[in-house]
Design a protein around this motif. Structure first.
Motif, PDB file in Angstrom:
ATOM      1  N   UNK A 127       0.840  -1.205   0.000  1.00 35.79           N
ATOM      2  CA  UNK A 127       0.000   0.000   0.000  1.00 35.79           C
ATOM      3  C   UNK A 127       0.875   1.255   0.000  1.00 35.79           C
ATOM      4  N   UNK A 128       0.551   2.199  -0.862  1.00 36.57           N
ATOM      5  CA  UNK A 128       1.274   3.463  -0.906  1.00 36.57           C
ATOM      6  C   UNK A 128       0.528   4.487  -0.058  1.00 36.57           C
ATOM      7  N   UNK A 129       1.226   5.288   0.725  1.00 30.81           N
ATOM      8  CA  UNK A 129       0.558   6.240   1.612  1.00 30.81           C
ATOM      9  C   UNK A 129      -0.199   7.302   0.834  1.00 30.81           C
ATOM     10  N   UNK A 130      -1.240   7.808   1.440  1.00 34.33           N
ATOM     11  CA  UNK A 130      -2.017   8.885   0.821  1.00 34.33           C
ATOM     12  C   UNK A 130      -1.181  10.149   0.769  1.00 34.33           C
ATOM     13  N   UNK A 131      -1.554  11.041  -0.117  1.00 37.38           N
ATOM     14  CA  UNK A 131      -0.839  12.311  -0.238  1.00 37.38           C
ATOM     15  C   UNK A 131      -0.935  13.097   1.065  1.00 37.38           C
ATOM     16  N   UNK A 132       0.077  13.898   1.327  1.00 39.66           N
ATOM     17  CA  UNK A 132       0.107  14.704   2.543  1.00 39.66           C
ATOM     18  C   UNK A 132      -1.099  15.640   2.602  1.00 39.66           C
ATOM     19  N   UNK A 133      -1.628  15.806   3.804  1.00 35.17           N
ATOM     20  CA  UNK A 133      -2.742  16.739   3.982  1.00 35.17           C
ATOM     21  C   UNK A 133      -2.264  18.176   4.011  1.00 35.17           C
ATOM     22  N   UNK A 134      -0.962  18.373   4.160  1.00 36.23           N
ATOM     23  CA  UNK A 134      -0.391  19.714   4.182  1.00 36.23           C
ATOM     24  C   UNK A 134      -0.009  20.116   2.758  1.00 36.23           C
ATOM     25  N   UNK A 135      -0.358  21.340   2.373  1.00 38.81           N
ATOM     26  CA  UNK A 135      -0.054  21.809   1.029  1.00 38.81           C
ATOM     27  C   UNK A 135       1.418  22.218   0.994  1.00 38.81           C
ATOM     28  N   UNK A 136       2.239  21.440   0.314  1.00 37.40           N
ATOM     29  CA  UNK A 136       3.678  21.688   0.322  1.00 37.40           C
ATOM     30  C   UNK A 136       4.239  21.730  -1.099  1.00 37.40           C
ATOM     31  N   UNK A 137       3.700  22.600  -1.917  1.00 38.68           N
ATOM     32  CA  UNK A 137       4.287  22.844  -3.223  1.00 38.68           C
ATOM     33  C   UNK A 137       5.660  23.484  -3.015  1.00 38.68           C
ATOM     34  N   UNK A 138       6.672  22.935  -3.653  1.00 36.16           N
ATOM     35  CA  UNK A 138       8.040  23.406  -3.453  1.00 36.16           C
ATOM     36  C   UNK A 138       8.619  23.913  -4.766  1.00 36.16           C
ATOM     37  N   UNK A 139       9.223  25.087  -4.721  1.00 33.79           N
ATOM     38  CA  UNK A 139       9.870  25.689  -5.884  1.00 33.79           C
ATOM     39  C   UNK A 139      11.352  25.836  -5.587  1.00 33.79           C
ATOM     40  N   UNK A 140      12.203  25.333  -6.483  1.00 35.97           N
ATOM     41  CA  UNK A 140      13.649  25.330  -6.263  1.00 35.97           C
ATOM     42  C   UNK A 140      14.368  25.801  -7.521  1.00 35.97           C
ATOM     43  N   UNK A 141      15.385  26.616  -7.327  1.00 41.06           N
ATOM     44  CA  UNK A 141      16.254  26.977  -8.453  1.00 41.06           C
ATOM     45  C   UNK A 141      17.638  27.288  -7.913  1.00 41.06           C
ATOM     46  N   UNK A 142      18.665  26.853  -8.648  1.00 40.07           N
ATOM     47  CA  UNK A 142      20.048  27.075  -8.227  1.00 40.07           C
ATOM     48  C   UNK A 142      20.910  27.320  -9.460  1.00 40.07           C
ATOM     49  N   UNK A 143      21.836  28.296  -9.365  1.00 39.07           N
ATOM     50  CA  UNK A 143      22.734  28.585 -10.483  1.00 39.07           C
ATOM     51  C   UNK A 143      24.161  28.764  -9.976  1.00 39.07           C
ATOM     52  N   UNK A 144      25.114  28.430 -10.821  1.00 42.85           N
ATOM     53  CA  UNK A 144      26.528  28.650 -10.514  1.00 42.85           C
ATOM     54  C   UNK A 144      26.867  30.126 -10.562  1.00 42.85           C
ATOM     55  N   UNK A 145      26.126  30.864 -11.411  1.00 41.89           N
ATOM     56  CA  UNK A 145      26.344  32.297 -11.601  1.00 41.89           C
ATOM     57  C   UNK A 145      27.733  32.513 -12.207  1.00 41.89           C
ATOM     58  N   UNK A 146      28.459  33.525 -11.765  1.00 38.00           N
ATOM     59  CA  UNK A 146      29.750  33.812 -12.382  1.00 38.00           C
ATOM     60  C   UNK A 146      30.913  33.084 -11.721  1.00 38.00           C
ATOM     61  N   UNK A 147      30.626  32.297 -10.696  1.00 41.79           N
ATOM     62  CA  UNK A 147      31.685  31.561 -10.011  1.00 41.79           C
ATOM     63  C   UNK A 147      32.201  30.406 -10.887  1.00 41.79           C
ATOM     64  N   UNK A 148      33.440  30.006 -10.647  1.00 42.47           N
ATOM     65  CA  UNK A 148      34.048  28.946 -11.429  1.00 42.47           C
ATOM     66  C   UNK A 148      33.394  27.600 -11.154  1.00 42.47           C
ATOM     67  N   UNK A 149      32.956  27.371  -9.907  1.00 41.52           N
ATOM     68  CA  UNK A 149      32.353  26.103  -9.530  1.00 41.52           C
ATOM     69  C   UNK A 149      31.029  26.337  -8.810  1.00 41.52           C
ATOM     70  N   UNK A 150      30.149  25.343  -8.890  1.00 46.34           N
ATOM     71  CA  UNK A 150      28.914  25.354  -8.117  1.00 46.34           C
ATOM     72  C   UNK A 150      29.163  24.597  -6.829  1.00 46.34           C
ATOM     73  N   UNK A 151      29.108  25.296  -5.689  1.00 45.78           N
ATOM     74  CA  UNK A 151      29.402  24.681  -4.406  1.00 45.78           C
ATOM     75  C   UNK A 151      28.192  24.631  -3.475  1.00 45.78           C
ATOM     76  N   UNK A 152      27.017  25.017  -3.989  1.00 51.36           N
ATOM     77  CA  UNK A 152      25.778  24.906  -3.214  1.00 51.36           C
ATOM     78  C   UNK A 152      25.178  23.511  -3.377  1.00 51.36           C
ATOM     79  N   UNK A 153      24.486  23.064  -2.334  1.00 47.13           N
ATOM     80  CA  UNK A 153      23.667  21.848  -2.394  1.00 47.13           C
ATOM     81  C   UNK A 153      22.357  22.143  -1.673  1.00 47.13           C
ATOM     82  N   UNK A 154      21.297  21.451  -2.073  1.00 44.76           N
ATOM     83  CA  UNK A 154      20.021  21.632  -1.385  1.00 44.76           C
ATOM     84  C   UNK A 154      19.303  20.291  -1.271  1.00 44.76           C
TER      85      UNK A 154
END
Length: 428
Positions: A127-154
């Motif tokens: 059995x798969x659990x029912x969807x959460x009763x809490x509204x948790x739409x999540x929006x995510x975006x990440x960019x390296x920008x002008x840096x040489x490396x991307x060192x962020x994690x989420x």
């Protein structure tokens, strides 16, 4: 949900009809290529499983349940054949952390167990659990920008309980942003292990703040052993949020931040750790360190953060002790936003509510449509617009933004429109 799950399981079996044999390459490279401790098996196995299933578009709930079931099967196995031999005194000293395992054979066994779970579930899907009763739409975006490396994690983990095997009836969701410096090793490590360590704390439900502090401390200690055996020198700030029942707990090290918006108003949750903050400056000086200005305020002329995971060459001046705060939710909260300093260096928290509202009202979005898919599409574009705004405002750093909506975005727009109309009528 069940139909989509069965379809995915069928595709997975077709792609991997046979178990991997010793020496066979894994479908994805594990985070640790040589050694890992017993404490690291949990986080690294779950990370490998989630990454593998995500690349094949597994339904999120199915993915987390499969990874948890597979980890449980793995931990029942005798892992002693994968123990690393102690070759010399230095190696023995490294094993102060306990037994070390060969990473690839251990993860090959995990993959084979994952494949077995897939075949078993295809025949008899649990059995798969029912969807959460809490509204948790999540929006995510990440960019390296002008840096040489991307060192962020989420990390975005609405299925916290399912992934980590918690069955106490308490609804939980976890979100985190980690901003690495001197490399991405510390940020990757924290993103892999902090939520696992948090789930193992006995005080998780009774005292979430204490659980978070201990989880940060243990994660820092675990990374210290890895940094020593692999000669790593990186560090990472971090901010993590746990939504649990009707409360929100935030825990942080350094200058990544989380903020709450309630009925269009910014609510302060935390005070970031910066070297120039008076209590941080006093703490460092009491330890015999100093704060110097070199383009920005730095600890002993080195790091521009006063607390972090890693940075062991500057411990205890750069502290690994996290701070925490808990607030009760009343149901009228709009969203919580987490971001690294690459965002907050050019965007003030007080500006966020209006920026989000304007993004939701953007006529280029399908927000005005009535169907649920249009609303989700509108909400998910918000983080990207916030990141673009921070970049246009002058940020050159890596930028990561996570927005977790606690109410449907269309309600926020409707309430703002209602407020504007009332104000106009009162003006008449």
């Amino acid at each position: 949900m069940e139909e989509a799950a069965k379809a995915f399981l069928g595709r997975f079996m077709e792609e991997f009809p046979a178990a991997l044999q010793p020496g066979d390459a894994l479908p994805l490279s594990p985070l640790s290529r040589s050694k890992l401790s017993l404490d690291e098996v949990h986080g690294e196995s779950l990370e490998l499983g989630l990454r593998l299933l995500a690349t094949r578009n597994a339904p999120p709930v199915l993915s987390t349940l499969m990874c948890q079931a597979t980890l449980s099967e793995l931990l029942k196995c005798d892992l002693s054949p994968f123990y690393c031999p102690q070759e010399d005194e230095a190696d023995q000293e490294d094993q102060q952390e306990g037994v070390l395992l060969q990473s690839e054979p251990t993860q090959r066994l995990f993959f084979n167990k994952l494949r077995e779970v897939c075949f078993t579930w295809y025949q008899n899907l649990p059995p798969l659990p029912a969807a959460s009763t809490r509204f948790l739409l999540c929006s995510v975006h990440a960019i390296r920008n002008t840096r040489r490396k991307m060192e962020d994690k989420h990390v975005t983990l609405a299925e916290f309980n399912q992934l980590l095997g918690l069955q106490d009836g308490v609804e939980r969701a976890y979100y985190a942003v980690f901003d690495g410096h001197g490399g991405m090793d510390a940020a990757t490590y924290a993103a892999t292990h902090l939520h696992v360590t948090l789930s193992q704390q006995e005080t998780l439900h009774s005292n979430t703040a204490a659980a978070f502090k201990m989880a940060f401390s243990q994660t820092d200690d675990m990374f210290k052993h890895k940094a020593k055996r692999e000669r790593l020198r990186s560090g990472s700030t971090g901010v993590a949020v746990l939504l649990q029942d009707q409360s929100l707990t935030v825990s942080w090290l350094g200058d990544s931040q989380a903020m709450l918006v309630r009925q269009g108003q910014a609510v302060s949750l935390m005070d970031p750790h910066k070297p120039e903050r008076e209590d941080e400056k006093q703490r460092i000086e009491d330890l015999g360190g100093c704060i110097t200005f070199m383009g920005c305020w730095r600890v002993n002329g080195t790091y521009a953060v006063s607390r972090a995971i890693g940075d062991f060459d500057q411990k205890p001046y750069v502290s690994g002790d996290a701070d925490c705060a808990t607030i009760q939710l009343s149901g009228n909260e709009d969203y919580v936003l987490l971001a690294c300093d690459g965002f907050f260096d050019t965007v003030k928290p007080a500006e966020v509510p209006q920026l989000v509202l304007e993004a939701l009202q953007d006529p280029g979005d399908p927000e005005g449509a009535e169907d649920e898919e249009s609303e989700i599409a509108a909400g998910k574009s918000i983080a990207q617009k916030l990141v673009t705004h921070a970049k246009m405002a002058g940020s050159n750093d890596n930028i990561t933004v996570v927005v977790v909506f606690l109410r449907p975005p269309k309600l926020l727009v409707a309430e703002d429109t209602h407020t504007v109309v009332k104000e106009a009528e009162s003006g008449l």
